[in-house]
Design an enzyme around this catalytic site. Structure first.
Site, PDB file in Angstrom:
ATOM      1  N   GLU A 167      -3.850   9.047  -1.496  1.00 31.47           N
ATOM      2  CA  GLU A 167      -3.194   9.981  -0.578  1.00 31.47           C
ATOM      3  C   GLU A 167      -2.176  10.855  -1.305  1.00 31.47           C
ATOM      4  O   GLU A 167      -1.352  11.516  -0.677  1.00 31.47           O
ATOM      5  CB  GLU A 167      -2.518   9.218   0.561  1.00 31.47           C
ATOM      6  CG  GLU A 167      -3.524   8.447   1.395  1.00 31.47           C
ATOM      7  CD  GLU A 167      -2.904   7.803   2.614  1.00 31.47           C
ATOM      8  OE1 GLU A 167      -1.910   8.322   3.141  1.00 31.47           O
ATOM      9  OE2 GLU A 167      -3.427   6.776   3.045  1.00 31.47           O
TER      10      GLU A 167
ATOM     11  N   ASP B 101      -1.370  -1.745  12.629  1.00 29.32           N
ATOM     12  CA  ASP B 101      -2.513  -0.885  12.269  1.00 29.32           C
ATOM     13  C   ASP B 101      -3.772  -1.749  12.349  1.00 29.32           C
ATOM     14  O   ASP B 101      -4.462  -1.759  13.378  1.00 29.32           O
ATOM     15  CB  ASP B 101      -2.286  -0.298  10.879  1.00 29.32           C
ATOM     16  CG  ASP B 101      -3.478   0.477  10.343  1.00 29.32           C
ATOM     17  OD1 ASP B 101      -4.407   0.756  11.114  1.00 29.32           O
ATOM     18  OD2 ASP B 101      -3.501   0.815   9.140  1.00 29.32           O
TER      19      ASP B 101
ATOM     20  N   GLN C 103       0.786  -1.245   0.000  1.00 29.39           N
ATOM     21  CA  GLN C 103       0.000   0.000   0.000  1.00 29.39           C
ATOM     22  C   GLN C 103       0.817   1.295   0.000  1.00 29.39           C
ATOM     23  O   GLN C 103       0.549   2.192  -0.790  1.00 29.39           O
ATOM     24  CB  GLN C 103      -0.935  -0.019   1.208  1.00 29.39           C
ATOM     25  CG  GLN C 103      -1.873   1.162   1.294  1.00 29.39           C
ATOM     26  CD  GLN C 103      -2.878   0.993   2.409  1.00 29.39           C
ATOM     27  OE1 GLN C 103      -3.791   0.179   2.311  1.00 29.39           O
ATOM     28  NE2 GLN C 103      -2.705   1.730   3.483  1.00 29.39           N
TER      29      GLN C 103
ATOM     30  N   ASP D 185       3.971   0.436   4.529  1.00 23.88           N
ATOM     31  CA  ASP D 185       2.721  -0.135   5.035  1.00 23.88           C
ATOM     32  C   ASP D 185       2.319  -1.234   4.057  1.00 23.88           C
ATOM     33  O   ASP D 185       1.833  -0.957   2.954  1.00 23.88           O
ATOM     34  CB  ASP D 185       1.623   0.934   5.140  1.00 23.88           C
ATOM     35  CG  ASP D 185       0.320   0.366   5.694  1.00 23.88           C
ATOM     36  OD1 ASP D 185       0.273  -0.843   5.997  1.00 23.88           O
ATOM     37  OD2 ASP D 185      -0.657   1.135   5.839  1.00 23.88           O
TER      38      ASP D 185
ATOM     39  N   LYS E 204      -5.191   5.807  15.223  1.00 26.99           N
ATOM     40  CA  LYS E 204      -6.171   6.475  14.365  1.00 26.99           C
ATOM     41  C   LYS E 204      -7.420   6.741  15.192  1.00 26.99           C
ATOM     42  O   LYS E 204      -8.101   5.795  15.609  1.00 26.99           O
ATOM     43  CB  LYS E 204      -6.538   5.573  13.188  1.00 26.99           C
ATOM     44  CG  LYS E 204      -5.418   5.356  12.174  1.00 26.99           C
ATOM     45  CD  LYS E 204      -5.823   4.261  11.192  1.00 26.99           C
ATOM     46  CE  LYS E 204      -4.933   4.209   9.975  1.00 26.99           C
ATOM     47  NZ  LYS E 204      -5.206   3.009   9.143  1.00 26.99           N
TER      48      LYS E 204
ATOM     49  N   ARG F 129      -6.260   9.037   7.758  1.00 27.57           N
ATOM     50  CA  ARG F 129      -6.879   7.984   6.956  1.00 27.57           C
ATOM     51  C   ARG F 129      -6.712   8.339   5.479  1.00 27.57           C
ATOM     52  O   ARG F 129      -6.365   9.467   5.132  1.00 27.57           O
ATOM     53  CB  ARG F 129      -8.391   7.847   7.271  1.00 27.57           C
ATOM     54  CG  ARG F 129      -8.745   7.521   8.705  1.00 27.57           C
ATOM     55  CD  ARG F 129      -8.105   6.279   9.278  1.00 27.57           C
ATOM     56  NE  ARG F 129      -8.237   5.046   8.530  1.00 27.57           N
ATOM     57  CZ  ARG F 129      -8.832   3.939   8.954  1.00 27.57           C
ATOM     58  NH1 ARG F 129      -9.396   3.917  10.163  1.00 27.57           N
ATOM     59  NH2 ARG F 129      -8.869   2.838   8.231  1.00 27.57           N
ATOM     60  N   SER F 130      -7.030   7.379   4.620  1.00 27.59           N
ATOM     61  CA  SER F 130      -6.877   7.670   3.189  1.00 27.59           C
ATOM     62  C   SER F 130      -7.954   8.641   2.701  1.00 27.59           C
ATOM     63  O   SER F 130      -7.735   9.383   1.745  1.00 27.59           O
ATOM     64  CB  SER F 130      -6.889   6.380   2.379  1.00 27.59           C
ATOM     65  OG  SER F 130      -7.986   5.578   2.731  1.00 27.59           O
TER      66      SER F 130
ATOM     67  N   LYS G  44       1.952  10.004  10.544  1.00 24.48           N
ATOM     68  CA  LYS G  44       1.808   9.518   9.163  1.00 24.48           C
ATOM     69  C   LYS G  44       0.579  10.201   8.570  1.00 24.48           C
ATOM     70  O   LYS G  44      -0.542   9.975   9.037  1.00 24.48           O
ATOM     71  CB  LYS G  44       1.630   8.003   9.192  1.00 24.48           C
ATOM     72  CG  LYS G  44       1.382   7.366   7.855  1.00 24.48           C
ATOM     73  CD  LYS G  44       1.055   5.878   8.048  1.00 24.48           C
ATOM     74  CE  LYS G  44       0.597   5.255   6.756  1.00 24.48           C
ATOM     75  NZ  LYS G  44      -0.081   3.969   6.948  1.00 24.48           N
TER      76      LYS G  44
ATOM     77  N   GLU H 136       4.729  -1.621   8.629  1.00 22.41           N
ATOM     78  CA  GLU H 136       3.352  -1.633   9.158  1.00 22.41           C
ATOM     79  C   GLU H 136       2.565  -2.780   8.530  1.00 22.41           C
ATOM     80  O   GLU H 136       2.694  -3.035   7.325  1.00 22.41           O
ATOM     81  CB  GLU H 136       2.710  -0.279   8.822  1.00 22.41           C
ATOM     82  CG  GLU H 136       1.263  -0.124   9.263  1.00 22.41           C
ATOM     83  CD  GLU H 136       0.713   1.250   8.863  1.00 22.41           C
ATOM     84  OE1 GLU H 136       1.515   2.204   8.722  1.00 22.41           O
ATOM     85  OE2 GLU H 136      -0.519   1.357   8.676  1.00 22.41           O
TER      86      GLU H 136
HETATM   87  O1  LIG Z   1      -3.696   1.793   6.162  1.00 22.66           O
HETATM   88  C1  LIG Z   1      -3.449   2.938   6.556  1.00 22.66           C
HETATM   89  O2  LIG Z   1      -2.549   3.113   7.369  1.00 22.66           O
HETATM   90  C2  LIG Z   1      -4.279   4.117   6.116  1.00 22.66           C
HETATM   91  C3  LIG Z   1      -3.475   5.313   5.756  1.00 22.66           C
HETATM   92  O3  LIG Z   1      -2.487   5.020   4.779  1.00 22.66           O
HETATM   93  O4  LIG Z   1      -5.138   3.755   5.044  1.00 22.66           O
HETATM   94  P1  LIG Z   1      -6.718   3.656   5.296  1.00 22.66           P
HETATM   95  O5  LIG Z   1      -7.135   4.963   5.876  1.00 22.66           O
HETATM   96  O6  LIG Z   1      -7.303   3.380   3.942  1.00 22.66           O
HETATM   97  O7  LIG Z   1      -6.932   2.529   6.252  1.00 22.66           O
HETATM   98 MG   LIG Z   2      -2.079   0.901   7.520  1.00 20.60          MG
END
Ligand SMILES: O=C(O)[C@@H](CO)OP(=O)(O)O
Ligand SMILES: [Mg+2]
Length: 439
Positions: A219, A326, A162, A256, A351, A380-381, A402, A299
């Site tokens: 992103e 995560d 990702q 990640d 988060k 978040r994305s 991040k 990650e």
């Molecule tokens: O996986 C992640 O860490 C986030 C940010 O890159 O992505 P998402 O908000 O889509 O979960």
């Molecule tokens: Mg992640």
């Protein structure tokens, strides 16, 4: 005591153009607004949000979450002291009545919780980071890990991993950190453009041979023309060198993997770019990346419930790199405690919308610090120009953050907030200690 006098909520659009919840809390003359972000690579153990398109709420979940704020949450917080964040968060969670906040929606609950924090800052005439800070006071500016290359669910591409992020571990000030990664990003973009030119790709808007801009993901990271993770790591290392920095010593790499999203639970295999890897092979693969490239942080290298895989990898590389949970931890106190007990990771992504309230977020972050695990506050994305996480990272002295790439306004709002705080402070990093340059 400044009492909450009004709470309102409405739909706004996020960086993907999807609806999300914005909440405004008033306390007399003071007011605060917070907008909830949204993930794409969401984990199964996150607090449950009401989003559009889900079956459960007939596809209009955000509208219903806003209604829940106005009809159910507003009455229970009205009249309470706006500075009592923990007390307010408790009544919000009680009002929902479920552990994962699925009745009213974690986006409804967090919307109110976050707006209360902003209103408290306004009511007490202090910056948000000072309001969020413990009695010991706020911490240092967090070391950023900044998205340069993207794949996985954030990009329509063959690359399954990702995020490939640059960590400017050699920078001494915040402006220097961002300048460093900007130069790396530009160099990476030039390399991808050159590849696209030689492959004959052209952007739909391109009108000349010189026009081959790299595609960008959710992103703002560049989508490289490679499917292989090693090729993407090499591209980033080349870009670091092109920009004039020493890979590892001045700019390290964070990744990640977001492995939950290519884990095939039925076959218990990782489906990685045409391969089918069992647990041991996936652990080998990630350890191989760490051996071959200047990686300081990994990650979600394994799926969210692959505890055995996480433990094996931690045994193997946990003393050399940051192993960041995560989807594994989902900003959840119970999962963090389990991971600590098992020695399954050594760092926690934080988060707020996985947790559901500011207080829960704070408690998981502090539990991670108590464990000696580095917390990394994360966007978040799907984001808006809400910059709350910048204040959260400084207020709670997370040490790392991040946010995404350096080229989209919803990301820059947070980087620019950090630059403003750097201007007003001595600009010192905490993250430099946690993520020391590699030898
Ligand atoms: O996986 C992640 O860490 C986030 C940010 O890159 O992505 P998402 O908000 O889509 O979960
Ligand atoms: Mg992640």
């Amino acid at each position: 005591m400044t009492e909450i006098t009004d709470v309102d909520a409405w739909e706004v659009l996020d960086s993907r153009g999807d609806p999300t919840v914005r909440v405004r809390v008033e306390a007399g003359d003071a007011a605060g607004t917070f907008t909830v972000p949204a993930g794409a690579s969401t984990g199964a153990h996150e607090a449950v949000e009401r989003r559009d398109g889900g079956d459960r709420y007939g596809g209009r979940g955000v509208r219903e979450a806003c209604a829940a704020v106005r009809d159910e949450l507003a009455p229970v917080v009205a009249g309470r002291s706006v500075t009592d964040q923990a007390g307010i968060d408790e009544v919000l969670v009680d009002c929902d009545g479920t552990e994962n906040l699925s009745r009213l929606g974690a986006n409804a609950v967090l919307g109110v919780s976050g707006a209360v924090a902003h209103a408290a800052a306004d009511a007490t005439d202090r910056p948000l980071y000072a309001v969020l800070a413990p009695d010991a006071g706020p911490g240092d500016l967090p070391m950023p890990m900044i998205n340069v290359l993207s794949g996985g669910l954030h990009a329509a591409a063959d690359l399954p991993i990702q995020d490939f992020l640059a960590v400017p571990v050699g920078a001494e000030t915040y402006p220097e950190a961002l300048e460093t990664v900007w130069a790396v990003r530009r160099a990476a973009g030039n390399r991808i453009s050159a590849d696209r030119r030689s492959a004959g790709n052209r952007s739909p808007s391109g009108d000349g041979d010189g026009d081959h801009p790299p595609p960008v993901a959710d992103e703002g990271g560049f989508v490289p023309s490679v499917a292989d993770a090693d090729a993407a790591f090499e591209l980033l290392v080349d870009a670091i060198r092109d920009a004039g920095y020493a890979p590892g010593d001045e700019v390290a790499i964070a990744v990640d993997v977001a492995a939950t999203h290519f884990y095939d639970a039925d076959r218990d295999r990782y489906a990685l770019a045409g391969e089918r890897l069992d647990r041991a092979a996936m652990v080998d693969r990630v350890a191989g990346w760490i051996d071959a490239h200047p990686i300081c942080s990994v990650e979600d290298p394994l799926a969210e419930d692959d505890w055995d895989g996480w433990e094996r990898l931690a045994d193997r590389v946990g003393d050399r790199v940051q192993l960041l949970g995560d989807d594994l931890l989902a900003t959840n106190a119970d999962r963090l405690a389990r991971a600590r007990g098992a020695g399954a990771a050594n760092a926690a992504l934080i988060k707020p919308n996985q947790a559901g309230t500011i207080t829960r977020t704070r408690r998981v972050l502090e539990a991670s610090q108590d464990a000696g695990w580095a917390p990394v506050v994360s966007a978040r994305s799907g984001e808006t120009c809400d910059a709350t996480i910048a204040d959260l990272a400084i207020g709670l002295d997370a040490g790392q953050i991040k946010i995404g790439s350096l080229a989209r306004s919803e990301r820059l709002a947070k980087y620019n907030r950090l630059l403003g705080i750097a201007r007003a402070s001595d600009g010192g990093f905490a993250g430099g200690d946690a993520l020391a340059p590699l030898d």
